[in-house]
Design an enzyme around this catalytic site. Structure first.
Site, mmCIF file in Angstrom:
data_model
loop_
_atom_site.group_PDB
_atom_site.id
_atom_site.type_symbol
_atom_site.label_atom_id
_atom_site.label_comp_id
_atom_site.label_asym_id
_atom_site.label_seq_id
_atom_site.Cartn_x
_atom_site.Cartn_y
_atom_site.Cartn_z
ATOM 1 N N THR A 262 0.975 -1.218 -0.091
ATOM 2 C CA THR A 262 -0.035 0.096 0.107
ATOM 3 C C THR A 262 0.988 1.135 0.006
ATOM 4 O OG1 THR A 262 -0.074 -0.041 2.403
ATOM 5 C CG2 THR A 262 -1.936 -1.166 1.183
ATOM 6 N N GLY B 108 -2.589 -2.281 -9.972
ATOM 7 C CA GLY B 108 -2.660 -2.750 -11.320
ATOM 8 C C GLY B 108 -3.288 -3.955 -11.387
ATOM 9 N N HIS B 109 -3.542 -4.722 -10.263
ATOM 10 C CA HIS B 109 -4.255 -5.866 -10.511
ATOM 11 C C HIS B 109 -5.916 -5.715 -10.660
ATOM 12 C CE1 HIS B 109 -4.702 -5.374 -6.034
ATOM 13 N NE2 HIS B 109 -5.846 -6.029 -6.214
ATOM 14 N N THR C 65 16.111 1.655 -7.039
ATOM 15 C CA THR C 65 16.114 1.001 -8.368
ATOM 16 C C THR C 65 14.728 0.621 -8.630
ATOM 17 O OG1 THR C 65 18.215 -0.190 -8.161
ATOM 18 C CG2 THR C 65 16.996 -1.030 -9.943
ATOM 19 N N CYS D 155 -9.955 -6.358 0.708
ATOM 20 C CA CYS D 155 -9.329 -6.206 1.692
ATOM 21 C C CYS D 155 -9.596 -6.497 3.100
ATOM 22 C CB CYS D 155 -8.789 -4.692 1.833
ATOM 23 S SG CYS D 155 -8.213 -3.883 0.306
#
Length: 299
Positions: free
Chosen positions: A27, A102-103, A139, A227
């Protein structure tokens, strides 16, 4: 019968401790939005009015736990005053920031993004090499970013192609469910809602019981936010919208990515009718006061 999982060599179930330490990072966008924006505002306020200022953080009462927990963190560590704004039955709100997972539109889990209005100041939560315009050092997950971008592009393309049909089938599904179960109520705005999204409450019934019965009859849906699955609590969003806790616990959500055919809508409506009638019948039989009244009537 007990369900056994005997494929641990393929994938071992994730442990509770692992999930608990992962959650703050799954999150992350919500944390950056709340903490980053709040800390930027604190800096500006302190520069203008001195160190004694007590900043105020305003959020809606229907936010995701990642948002609300981040707000409480700011309250504990920075002394922020937290104000939760109530919402109406249609839940209309304005946003300065929007996080997305995104899911929800076709990527693997764990990918997401944070959208900010250009005028909103924000402080980074991590220091380092200054990547992402110094907002998120480290990164970057290039493969994940590419997957998110492609999935979002494809999802937008699909919405342009099937959006009208998706909305039309959604509205037909809503009408069909409300027709076969007049006591059901549509939750949220009837027009300003997601194209493939129909959510209801069924007063007098348990959402969990209805969910299980629908699943047994071939209709897989949800009793609330993913959730909160497993907690059997009244959905906080519906409580904030003014629903009674008992009614809020009867929530059922149906979501779909492709337009439903008339045959599918009729099937869903038929199953909903059968399930509601079955569960109401079972609750009537199990209620001793109903049995007493029935016996008195027969006498």
């Amino acid at each position: 019968m007990e369900h056994l999982y005997l494929d641990a060599a393929s994938t071992e179930p994730v442990g509770g401790n692992v999930i608990s330490v992962m959650m703050p990072f799954l999150t992350e966008a919500d944390n950056l939005a709340i903490k980053g924006i709040a800390m930027a505002r604190i800096r500006l306020l302190c520069e203008a009015y001195g160190e004694q200022v007590r900043p105020r953080v305003i959020v809606s009462s229907i936010e995701h736990p990642a948002v609300l927990e981040s707000v409480r963190w700011m309250e504990r560590w920075f002394g922020c005053e937290v104000v939760e704004i109530p919402v109406d039955h249609q839940v209309h709100i304005d946003l300065d920031a929007l996080s997305l997972s995104g899911h929800k539109f076709g990527t693997p889990k764990g990918l997401g993004a944070l959208l900010l209005r250009s005028r909103v100041p924000v402080e980074p939560l991590m220091s380092g090499g200054g990547q992402e315009r110094s907002l998120r050092s480290g990164t970057q997950n290039v493969a994940g970013a590419v997957a998110l971008a492609v999935a979002l592009r494809d999802s937008n393309t699909r919405m342009h192609e099937i959006g009208r049909a998706l909305v039309a089938s959604r509205d037909r599904l809503i009408d069909a469910v409300l027709r076969v179960e007049p006591r059901a109520q549509l939750t949220g705005d009837s027009q300003r809602r997601l194209p493939g999204h129909a959510s209801f409450v069924f007063p007098g019934l348990s959402g969990e019981a209805l969910l299980v019965d629908l699943d047994a009859r071939g209709i897989a849906c949800s009793s609330g936010s993913a959730c909160a699955i497993g907690r059997h609590e009244a959905p906080g969003t519906l409580l904030a919208m003014g629903y009674d806790p008992a009614v809020a616990k009867s929530a059922i959500r149906m979501t779909f990515r492709e337009p439903l055919t008339l045959e599918q809508i009729n099937q869903i409506a038929s199953v909903v009718e059968e399930s509601c009638n079955s569960l109401r019948g079972a609750s009537t039989v199990s209620d001793p006061s109903i049995n007493v009244q029935a016996q008195q009537a027969l006498a």
